[in-house]
Design an enzyme around this catalytic site. Structure first.
Site, short mmCIF file in Angstrom:
data_model
loop_
_atom_site.label_atom_id
_atom_site.label_comp_id
_atom_site.label_asym_id
_atom_site.label_seq_id
_atom_site.Cartn_x
_atom_site.Cartn_y
_atom_site.Cartn_z
N ASP A 382 0.97 -1.21 0.57
CA ASP A 382 -0.28 -0.02 0.03
C ASP A 382 0.86 1.27 -0.21
O ASP A 382 0.75 2.15 -0.39
CB ASP A 382 -1.37 0.36 0.70
CG ASP A 382 -2.04 -0.84 1.10
OD1 ASP A 382 -1.77 -1.37 0.22
OD2 ASP A 382 -1.91 -1.35 2.28
P1 NAP Z 1 0.91 -3.81 3.17
O1 NAP Z 1 0.51 -3.23 2.02
O2 NAP Z 1 -0.07 -4.46 3.77
O3 NAP Z 1 1.66 -5.27 1.92
C1 NAP Z 1 2.66 -5.98 2.46
C2 NAP Z 1 2.99 -7.08 1.82
O4 NAP Z 1 3.43 -7.86 1.98
C3 NAP Z 1 1.49 -7.65 1.24
O5 NAP Z 1 1.01 -7.36 -0.07
C4 NAP Z 1 1.78 -9.16 1.45
O6 NAP Z 1 2.13 -10.14 -0.19
C5 NAP Z 1 3.77 -9.48 1.24
N1 NAP Z 1 3.86 -9.56 2.57
C6 NAP Z 1 3.35 -10.36 3.66
N2 NAP Z 1 3.77 -11.55 3.49
C7 NAP Z 1 5.29 -11.68 3.41
C8 NAP Z 1 6.68 -12.31 3.29
N3 NAP Z 1 6.91 -13.24 4.11
N4 NAP Z 1 7.96 -12.16 2.51
C9 NAP Z 1 7.07 -10.99 0.97
N5 NAP Z 1 6.14 -10.54 1.44
C10 NAP Z 1 5.41 -10.68 2.42
O7 NAP Z 1 2.56 -2.88 3.62
P2 NAP Z 1 2.33 -1.89 4.20
O8 NAP Z 1 2.78 -1.58 2.28
O9 NAP Z 1 3.58 -1.48 4.93
O10 NAP Z 1 1.73 -1.03 4.05
C11 NAP Z 1 1.17 -1.16 5.64
C12 NAP Z 1 -0.57 -1.17 5.59
O11 NAP Z 1 -1.14 -0.85 6.65
C13 NAP Z 1 -1.00 0.32 5.64
O12 NAP Z 1 -2.07 0.28 4.36
C14 NAP Z 1 -1.34 1.26 6.35
O13 NAP Z 1 -2.18 2.03 6.39
C15 NAP Z 1 -1.86 -0.35 7.88
N6 NAP Z 1 -1.74 0.48 8.62
C16 NAP Z 1 -0.25 0.12 9.53
C17 NAP Z 1 -0.36 0.85 10.73
C18 NAP Z 1 1.95 1.17 11.56
O14 NAP Z 1 1.44 2.33 12.61
N7 NAP Z 1 2.16 0.73 10.72
C19 NAP Z 1 -1.07 0.87 11.32
C20 NAP Z 1 -2.00 -0.22 10.92
C21 NAP Z 1 -2.55 -0.09 9.79
P3 NAP Z 1 2.35 -11.49 -0.42
O15 NAP Z 1 1.25 -12.09 0.18
O16 NAP Z 1 2.31 -12.04 -2.29
O17 NAP Z 1 2.93 -12.25 -0.22
#
Ligand code: NAP
Length: 459
Positions: A382
């Site tokens: 994301d």
């Molecule tokens: P993300 O959008 O959740 O994407 C994570 C990606 O990691 C997934 O597409 C997944 O794809 C891949 N993944 C998972 N396990 C893996 C593995 N073992 N090896 C390789 N890839 C793996 O993560 P992000 O870009 O860090 O974004 C964070 C999201 O969380 C945002 O939408 C944010 O708003 C939300 N959020 C963040 C917080 C905070 O405080 N940081 C709090 C609440 C919500 P595959 O399954 O295809 O591998």
């Protein structure tokens, strides 16, 4: 003599807390911030123990040893990845302590006026933060279902219970002698904490925890008013405001409105139907990825939630070292909500001893992408999705992102085409300049490191 020392200790403790928060806002000074915060807490405890009101040290030391027996193992044995639930648990303990102190004082004195108002505020926030934090703990630890639980008229029921607790609280303020009202007040406040959390999805708990941190702080501050303790007022206000500011920053970074948070209606985004289109993507092997990295001059690594899941930070550190040794400039782009808790990436990369000055915040790194040869996205989705910028009706429209699509070449390590937290497709993967490196983050980075080591040995 003692009575003149404790205000000085309190003043020093307050100054330490303020410095701690200031220093904790940057990775380079964070350790110092934690240390000075600990000193501040020690001064606060010593100052309080020196006060004339202390009549019995025995009970205090029993409580001290019980607390230490719980706290020390938690500090040593809870893994880094469990920090969100650990934080939720400490909020629960702090809030319960505040509520119970309030209850004891109520039964002991049945005070009138301002003191009773402060006690009611303290207990309302304390009780509800206790159950809400325990619910957040359960969801993060996955002992409770992560999915949001909703029912018809939920907001109406929740507001009704809160309103009932407030009305009974007001009745207690008007006539504290009506002690039979107190258990009803306590049960309603506890119930509201549970109901506040059940409609919120597990992945949104970190934002909720920031808000609960704020509630616990305000409860402590109210306790300071009830007991005429200035240090509690200061410490509680710092806690209350910093938790609130953190929750606002997180909402902005996720493009959520703050009213969503206040009404507990968020988290539903995860239930959105996941659609990924059947479009061709270009994929590459670890050997090809290593060659591309080796030919680059400037590489930016973008870690995300998948790096945390795979625990790939140590392998990334190796990749950083080997590329740097080969004269390639390597930096890490840090998005404020990458992963699942504030500072998630910073904590993991620090654990792997990645130099702090290589971690670059979003606003600073974004202008660098057009000059970057290769961006290596590791388990981030994301936070690098161009839809946030270019697709007006996207659920993440308006969310600030890392502009990795501006780099010459983008390589993305992830296991499949599955979406991330927001449940939406990512156009970045289908761009001509993008290469998908399918596999587990740790295993894939290991293979790249192996290939680069082979190149290094051959050259
Ligand atoms: P993300 O959008 O959740 O994407 C994570 C990606 O990691 C997934 O597409 C997944 O794809 C891949 N993944 C998972 N396990 C893996 C593995 N073992 N090896 C390789 N890839 C793996 O993560 P992000 O870009 O860090 O974004 C964070 C999201 O969380 C945002 O939408 C944010 O708003 C939300 N959020 C963040 C917080 C905070 O405080 N940081 C709090 C609440 C919500 P595959 O399954 O295809 O591998």
């Amino acid at each position: 003599m003692m009575e003149s020392i404790f205000p000085v200790l309190y003043l020093l403790a307050s100054a330490s807390f303020i410095l701690a928060i200031k220093w904790m806002s940057s990775p380079t000074t964070a350790r110092r911030g934690v240390f000075v915060g600990e000193i501040g807490m020690l001064l606060a405890v010593v100052g309080t123990l020196l006060r004339a009101e202390v009549v019995n040290y025995q009970w205090i030391f029993i409580a001290f040893f019980i607390g230490a027996a719980i706290g020390v193992p938690i500090a040593y044995y809870m893994p880094m990845t469990a920090v969100p639930q650990r934080t939720a648990f400490s909020h629960a303990c702090g809030a319960l302590a505040a509520a119970l102190i309030g209850a004891a004082e109520y039964y002991r004195q049945k005070p009138h006026g301002v003191v009773m108002i402060a006690l009611i505020v303290e207990m309302l926030l304390g009780f509800l933060t206790f159950t809400a934090s325990m619910m957040a703990f359960g969801k993060l630890q996955e002992t409770l279902p992560q999915r949001p639980i909703t029912f018809r008229g939920q907001n109406f029921v929740n507001l009704g219970i809160l309103l009932a607790a407030v009305v009974i609280g007001v009745m207690l303020i008007l006539s504290p002698e009506r002690t039979w009202l107190f258990p009803i007040f306590a049960v309603l406040s506890l119930a509201f904490g549970v109901l506040l959390i059940i409609p919120i999805g597990g992945a949104d708990m970190p934002t909720v925890i920031a808000l609960l941190n704020s509630y616990a702080g305000l409860s402590a501050s109210a306790m300071g008013f009830a007991f005429d303790n200035k240090l509690l007022i200061v410490a509680g206000a710092l806690d209350g405001s910093s938790g609130f500011i953190l929750a606002v920053i997180m909402c902005r970074a996720m493009n959520r409105s703050f009213s969503n948070v206040l009404f507990g209606a968020f988290g539903t985004i995860q239930t959105a139907v996941t659609k990924t289109t059947e479009r061709p993507v270009r994929s590459a092997s670890a050997e090809e990825a290593a060659e591309i990295l080796d030919a680059a001059r400037k590489v930016v690594i973008v870690p995300g939630y998948g790096m945390a899941v795979a625990q790939a930070q140590h392998k990334l550190r190796e990749l950083h070292d080997i590329l740097t040794k080969r004269g390639i400039e390597v930096s890490f782009a840090i998005h404020p909500v990458a992963g699942r808790m504030p500072g998630h990436m910073n904590v993991l990369l620090a654990e792997a001893d990645v130099p702090y000055d290589r971690l670059i915040e979003m606003d600073e790194i974004n202008p660098e992408f057009p000059r970057t040869d290769v961006v290596l996205v590791i388990g981030a989705n994301d936070v690098v999705n161009p839809a946030a910028r270019f697709t007006a009706n996207s659920p993440i429209a308006g969310m600030p992102i890392l502009n990795v699509y501006e780099a010459q070449t983008v390589m993305v390590i992830k296991r499949s085409m599955s979406p991330g937290f927001a449940g939406i497709d990512n156009d970045l993967y289908y761009m001509d300049k993008t290469l998908m490196l399918f596999g587990d983050a740790k295993a894939f980075v290991s293979s790249i490191v192996k290939e680069l080591n082979a190149v290094a040995a051959g050259s």
